[in-house]
Design an enzyme around this catalytic site. Structure first.
Site, PDB file in Angstrom:
ATOM      1  N   HIS A 213       3.079  56.669  39.900  1.00  0.00           N
ATOM      2  CA  HIS A 213       2.775  56.051  38.589  1.00  0.00           C
ATOM      3  C   HIS A 213       2.935  57.154  37.534  1.00  0.00           C
ATOM      4  CE1 HIS A 213       1.131  53.418  35.661  1.00  0.00           C
ATOM      5  NE2 HIS A 213      -0.126  53.327  36.041  1.00  0.00           N
ATOM      6  N   MET A 248      11.867  60.951  42.000  1.00  0.00           N
ATOM      7  CA  MET A 248      10.926  60.503  40.971  1.00  0.00           C
ATOM      8  C   MET A 248      11.647  60.284  39.641  1.00  0.00           C
ATOM      9  SD  MET A 248       8.084  60.186  42.515  1.00  0.00           S
ATOM     10  CE  MET A 248       8.620  59.992  44.182  1.00  0.00           C
ATOM     11  N   HIS A 252      11.744  50.815  39.517  1.00  0.00           N
ATOM     12  CA  HIS A 252      10.621  50.195  38.819  1.00  0.00           C
ATOM     13  C   HIS A 252      10.304  48.856  39.461  1.00  0.00           C
ATOM     14  CE1 HIS A 252       8.068  48.724  35.578  1.00  0.00           C
ATOM     15  NE2 HIS A 252       7.914  50.005  35.278  1.00  0.00           N
ATOM     16  N   ARG A 261      12.495  51.357  27.878  1.00  0.00           N
ATOM     17  CA  ARG A 261      11.975  52.597  27.279  1.00  0.00           C
ATOM     18  C   ARG A 261      12.917  53.770  27.530  1.00  0.00           C
ATOM     19  NH1 ARG A 261       6.599  52.400  30.679  1.00  0.00           N
ATOM     20  NH2 ARG A 261       8.256  52.138  32.195  1.00  0.00           N
ATOM     21  N   ASP A 302      10.118  57.957  32.803  1.00  0.00           N
ATOM     22  CA  ASP A 302       9.677  59.297  33.198  1.00  0.00           C
ATOM     23  C   ASP A 302      10.820  60.282  33.380  1.00  0.00           C
ATOM     24  OD1 ASP A 302       6.971  58.788  33.167  1.00  0.00           O
ATOM     25  OD2 ASP A 302       7.045  57.835  35.122  1.00  0.00           O
ATOM     26  N   ARG A 346     -11.955  39.504  41.795  1.00  0.00           N
ATOM     27  CA  ARG A 346     -12.360  39.713  43.190  1.00  0.00           C
ATOM     28  C   ARG A 346     -11.469  38.819  44.060  1.00  0.00           C
ATOM     29  NH1 ARG A 346     -13.069  39.146  48.371  1.00  0.00           N
ATOM     30  NH2 ARG A 346     -15.088  39.790  49.232  1.00  0.00           N
TER      31      ARG A 346
HETATM   32  N1  COA Z   1      14.428  56.950  44.802  1.00  0.00           N
HETATM   33  C1  COA Z   1      15.103  56.498  45.887  1.00  0.00           C
HETATM   34  N2  COA Z   1      14.944  55.262  46.375  1.00  0.00           N
HETATM   35  C2  COA Z   1      14.077  54.442  45.752  1.00  0.00           C
HETATM   36  C3  COA Z   1      13.356  54.853  44.610  1.00  0.00           C
HETATM   37  C4  COA Z   1      13.557  56.149  44.132  1.00  0.00           C
HETATM   38  N3  COA Z   1      12.905  56.597  43.057  1.00  0.00           N
HETATM   39  N4  COA Z   1      12.588  53.835  44.185  1.00  0.00           N
HETATM   40  C5  COA Z   1      12.810  52.830  45.033  1.00  0.00           C
HETATM   41  N5  COA Z   1      13.702  53.187  45.977  1.00  0.00           N
HETATM   42  C6  COA Z   1      14.186  52.381  47.066  1.00  0.00           C
HETATM   43  C7  COA Z   1      13.103  52.263  48.140  1.00  0.00           C
HETATM   44  O1  COA Z   1      13.185  53.290  49.102  1.00  0.00           O
HETATM   45  C8  COA Z   1      13.390  50.888  48.705  1.00  0.00           C
HETATM   46  O2  COA Z   1      14.481  51.000  49.574  1.00  0.00           O
HETATM   47  P1  COA Z   1      14.546  50.137  50.940  1.00  0.00           P
HETATM   48  O3  COA Z   1      14.550  48.699  50.498  1.00  0.00           O
HETATM   49  O4  COA Z   1      15.806  50.594  51.587  1.00  0.00           O
HETATM   50  O5  COA Z   1      13.305  50.482  51.703  1.00  0.00           O
HETATM   51  C9  COA Z   1      13.830  50.088  47.502  1.00  0.00           C
HETATM   52  O6  COA Z   1      14.382  51.036  46.590  1.00  0.00           O
HETATM   53  C10 COA Z   1      12.682  49.316  46.842  1.00  0.00           C
HETATM   54  O7  COA Z   1      11.704  50.251  46.470  1.00  0.00           O
HETATM   55  P2  COA Z   1      10.141  50.006  46.463  1.00  0.00           P
HETATM   56  O8  COA Z   1       9.431  51.299  46.603  1.00  0.00           O
HETATM   57  O9  COA Z   1       9.820  48.938  47.474  1.00  0.00           O
HETATM   58  O10 COA Z   1       9.932  49.424  45.032  1.00  0.00           O
HETATM   59  P3  COA Z   1       8.529  49.115  44.397  1.00  0.00           P
HETATM   60  O11 COA Z   1       8.735  48.052  43.425  1.00  0.00           O
HETATM   61  O12 COA Z   1       7.513  48.891  45.458  1.00  0.00           O
HETATM   62  O13 COA Z   1       8.117  50.490  43.705  1.00  0.00           O
HETATM   63  C11 COA Z   1       8.264  52.320  42.255  1.00  0.00           C
HETATM   64  C12 COA Z   1       8.461  50.817  42.407  1.00  0.00           C
HETATM   65  C13 COA Z   1       8.352  52.679  40.776  1.00  0.00           C
HETATM   66  C14 COA Z   1       6.861  52.751  42.779  1.00  0.00           C
HETATM   67  C15 COA Z   1       9.371  53.044  43.056  1.00  0.00           C
HETATM   68  O14 COA Z   1      10.643  52.703  42.528  1.00  0.00           O
HETATM   69  C16 COA Z   1       9.180  54.534  43.059  1.00  0.00           C
HETATM   70  O15 COA Z   1       8.437  55.048  43.917  1.00  0.00           O
HETATM   71  N6  COA Z   1       9.817  55.280  42.117  1.00  0.00           N
HETATM   72  C17 COA Z   1       9.614  56.697  41.988  1.00  0.00           C
HETATM   73  C18 COA Z   1       8.316  56.984  41.236  1.00  0.00           C
HETATM   74  C19 COA Z   1       8.439  56.732  39.761  1.00  0.00           C
HETATM   75  O16 COA Z   1       9.405  57.114  39.125  1.00  0.00           O
HETATM   76  N7  COA Z   1       7.389  56.089  39.232  1.00  0.00           N
HETATM   77  C20 COA Z   1       7.306  55.813  37.799  1.00  0.00           C
HETATM   78  C21 COA Z   1       7.472  54.358  37.525  1.00  0.00           C
HETATM   79  S1  COA Z   1       7.531  54.037  35.794  1.00  0.00           S
END
Ligand code: COA
Length: 365
Positions: A213, A248, A252, A261, A302, A346
């Site tokens: 996050h 990172m 999203h 953004r 980010d 809840r």
């Molecule tokens: N780098 C590489 N692969 C990524 C990725 C990233 N930053 N974000 C997602 N993926 C891949 C996942 O490994 C997954 O692949 P799979 O289907 O082969 O397992 C797929 O994309 C879906 O990702 P998932 O983590 O299930 O998406 P989510 O909706 O649950 O999570 C985030 C969203 C933002 C938590 C996730 O994209 C992430 O961890 N990003 C990096 C952290 C970040 O930048 N956070 C700030 C958000 S504003």
């Protein structure tokens, strides 16, 4: 259902996202607000409910400036923290201490004052701790400047340039609100138990800290800073893909094609690159294009956001605390909205554990 993906978990009139109209704060587009408004106008829009008139804005800013001075107990708590404390824990400790000094009434009759006090104090908490532990001095906290200017002045050397203040304003605006993201939803749960505003905000801070996050921006910029050339960066991206590791600043939950953004963050980084090493901008573009091309993942705020702060010579570990100072207005707007139509949050779960069994006394186990 995992991670509550796609679940509508309530209703809100504060922010709309993923409706095809971009990101809107109470109906105003994020691009317009970031380019044309000062952060304090956006804070007023979110917390009070409308864009302020000139008079209302002057009043609002004056109140925030008054609350920049920290109560002695907050300063004492900040003094007691070790130098090694993570700045997000500094923010948390400061908020908890502030709530001890000036608690919210049980009937919430002083909630507006608490909101102003929190907004005014958040930048001061970081500025006071930074000056004390990094520079060995007690910072003066009585600036009459905007919050963007105050932060730049309080956390680094040199008079802030106008373009830096504008960029800081825009960054604070971009991060101010985002519907039911993890920290805001956690903050709403706390509000739904009728807990106080300081507890809602510290719940938000605790949830924001994680690198999936808020903590993503400091990891994203550290990644870009590791490379001296585009080629080196692209090789490392390949290596991470091969290990199935996340990068990172990409992906999203809501935005699958583009984070609205990000375009503003990109524009700001491009404008400020002359203040630092422009090669970093090129490296960031190359990483962005490769991740998009190979994984179809868009960069989120980010990624280029971290570069904007870097070009302003701000300490990397302060990026997530800046997120706190900004998102606090979203958290408080949501806490007030939750209070106005409250029912405790809840949900229930599907049980996957053992079926009913008899207790075994300690000596027989
Ligand atoms: N780098 C590489 N692969 C990524 C990725 C990233 N930053 N974000 C997602 N993926 C891949 C996942 O490994 C997954 O692949 P799979 O289907 O082969 O397992 C797929 O994309 C879906 O990702 P998932 O983590 O299930 O998406 P989510 O909706 O649950 O999570 C985030 C969203 C933002 C938590 C996730 O994209 C992430 O961890 N990003 C990096 C952290 C970040 O930048 N956070 C700030 C958000 S504003």
């Amino acid at each position: 259902m995992e991670g509550l993906a796609g679940v509508v978990a309530g209703s809100s009139a504060i922010c709309s996202v993923g409706t095809g109209e971009g990101l809107l704060y109470r109906g105003y587009s994020i691009e317009e607000l970031a380019r044309r408004a000062e952060f304090e106008e956006v804070a007023h829009l979110l917390v009070v409910g409308h864009l302020p008139t000139e008079r209302e804005l002057a009043h609002f800013k004056q109140a925030l400036q008054v609350y920049r001075e920290l109560p002695l107990i907050v300063k004492q708590v900040l003094q007691a923290l070790p130098v090694s404390t993570h700045p997000m824990d500094v923010m948390k400790a400061g908020v908890v201490a502030l709530g001890c000094a000036y608690p919210e009434e049980l009937d919430f009759s002083n909630q507006d004052t608490c909101a102003l006090r929190l907004l005014g104090a958040l930048p001061s908490i970081l500025i006071y701790w930074h000056n004390l532990h990094k520079l060995g001095k007690h910072a003066g906290l009585n600036s009459d400047k905007s919050m963007a200017h105050y932060l730049l002045e309080g956390l680094r050397t040199g008079t802030p340039l106008e373009e830096e203040v504008k960029a800081m304003d825009a960054m604070l605006t971009l991060y101010a609100e985002h519907e039911f993201n993890a920290s805001t939803y956690a903050n709403r749960i706390t509000a739904s138990t009728l807990s106080d505003l300081y507890s809602c905000v510290s719940t938000g801070i605790n949830t924001l800290k994680g690198r999936l996050h808020g903590g993503a921006n400091e990891v994203a910029i550290a990644f870009v800073l590791r490379f001296h050339s585009v080629q080196e960066a692209l090789q490392e991206v390949d290596a991470l893909f091969a290990k199935k590791e996340k990068i990172m600043g990409f992906g999203h939950r809501v935005y699958k094609k583009a984070d609205p953004r990000s375009a503003v963050g990109f524009e700001l980084a491009e404008q400020l690159k002359h203040l630092g090493d422009p090669k970093l901008f090129e490296i960031a573009i190359a990483i962005r294009d490769k991740v998009k091309q190979e994984k179809g993942l868009p960069d989120n705020i980010d990624f280029f956001g971290g570069l904007v702060y870097h070009y302003m010579r701000l300490e990397r570990l302060y990026y997530t605390p800046f997120f706190v100072m900004s998102r606090a207005v979203g958290w408080m707007a949501h806490a007030f909205e939750q209070r106005a139509h409250n029912r405790i949050i809840r949900p229930t779960s599907t049980y996957t554990g053992a079926s009913k069994r008899s207790f075994i006394p300690l000596q027989d186990r």
